[in-house]
Design a protein around this motif. Structure first.
Motif: not given
Length: 363
Positions: A129, A292-293
């Motif tokens: 991010r 994350t992701d």
């Protein structure tokens, strides 16, 4: 001789960010440069990293938790940016290198404000991010994988594949042979869940080892990283199976453990895979589903596709499935040695040097 310069590295949170930053710091120091670290309190507590390096702990807020959380996070980021700016006035860095995660954000924002050259390094196969937020503004993006998701085509021209730097002690294993293994000798298994441990490994691995044929089970020696809350139960499980096991909440000498391991069972964190491929060790990878992701699933693909690892999604990671996969690797002649060669072929041993070259070129 290269002119000595000052560089600031910004990393924090977990070993996944800190280890490659540490490896770059060692390489830059070998070249005669001066290095300072900007991190957060968690990053500063990881043992064995950045010894003797000037370290600064800055506020690093997260932009999460709704409007109040955004406000608190924004204030912390601005405070950290101001502190980093004052550091730059004294240290005069030739470049600032960020390794992703929110602890890197204030340092990079301060560098952009005063027009110091900036580089971000992405360890995972999905752009994180903070690196996505700043990707359009930094001077260069260094990646660990040839195919990185969420990397915008407009940024391809400043993107450089360097790999993921690992510690010198792990890199030294690359020139050593895979440990000798025959059908009657000791079979050494290393189990690690990254710097935070993994409860699912503590639950599944002992149960799976208990399902192995007796002639294989009697050969096992296990080194396993566990969470504090799991370690006594795991100790009891191995004792009941009469399997020798050394358990710890943190494995300080990872290089020494990798050197002896015939097989590794682990999460698919970026630094873990970089170390496995640097050393040439076969693995069974269990990507963290909450990452994350889903970046750990993508991290595992290159090594698994090459045949150096087997990836098992956590919903399918049962004792029965793990026992089946271990038997295929351990009992088929040459299977582990072949997987070790394929893992070795995925390694990028010059990652620290290549990243240092890139950083120096921008300075």
């Amino acid at each position: 001789m290269t002119e000595a310069r000052h560089f600031v590295l910004a990393a924090g949170g977990t070993g996944g960010h800190m280890i490659p930053a540490h490896a770059l710091a060692e390489e830059l120091s070998r070249r005669g440069h001066h290095v300072a670290l900007i991190t957060d309190e968690r990053g500063a507590r990881i043992p064995g990293l950045f010894d003797g390096v000037q370290t600064h702990i800055l506020p690093a807020g997260r932009l999460a938790g709704g409007p109040l959380g955004w406000l608190r996070g924004g204030r912390a980021i601005l405070e950290g940016r101001a502190m980093a700016g004052r550091l730059y006035e004294a240290f005069a860095p030739a470049a600032v290198v960020g390794f992703g995660g929110y602890p890197a954000l204030p340092a990079l924002l301060a560098a952009l404000k005063v027009k110091v050259p900036t580089v971000v390094h992405e360890q995972n196969a999905v752009l994180g991010r903070v690196n996505r937020l700043l990707g359009g503004r930094v001077d260069a993006i260094a990646t660990a994988y040839p195919d990185v998701r969420r990397l915008k085509p407009a940024w391809f021209g400043k993107t450089h594949l360097v790999g993921n730097p690992v510690r010198d002690s792990v890199l030294a294993l690359r020139d050593l042979p895979y440990p000798a293994l025959d059908h009657v000798g000791v079979f050494r298994l290393l189990v690690t869940g990254g710097s935070q441990g993994a409860s699912v490994l503590s639950q599944v691995v002992p149960a799976a080892l208990g399902m192995l044929p007796l002639n294989l089970r009697r050969r096992l020696q296990v080194v396993q990283q566990c969470r504090v809350e799991d370690i006594e139960q795991v100790r009891a499980d191995y004792a009941a199976l009469s399997i020798p096991a050394e358990l710890a909440t943190y494995i300080a000498d990872m290089a020494g453990r990798l050197a002896l391991a015939h097989l590794v069972i682990s999460r698919a964190g970026a630094s873990t895979i970089a170390e496995l491929t640097a050393a040439g060790r076969p693995a069974i990878l269990v990507p963290l589903p909450s990452a994350t992701d889903d970046h750990q699933t993508y991290n595992a693909r290159e090594m698994a596709k090459a045949g150096g690892a087997r990836a098992i999604a956590q919903p399918r990671f049962t004792a029965v499935e793990l026992a089946k996969q271990m038997q295929k690797l351990a009992l088929e002649p040459g299977a582990l040695e072949n997987a070790a060669r394929r893992a070795h072929a995925c390694g990028r041993p010059y990652a620290a040097s290549d990243l240092a070259d890139l950083v120096e070129s921008l300075a």
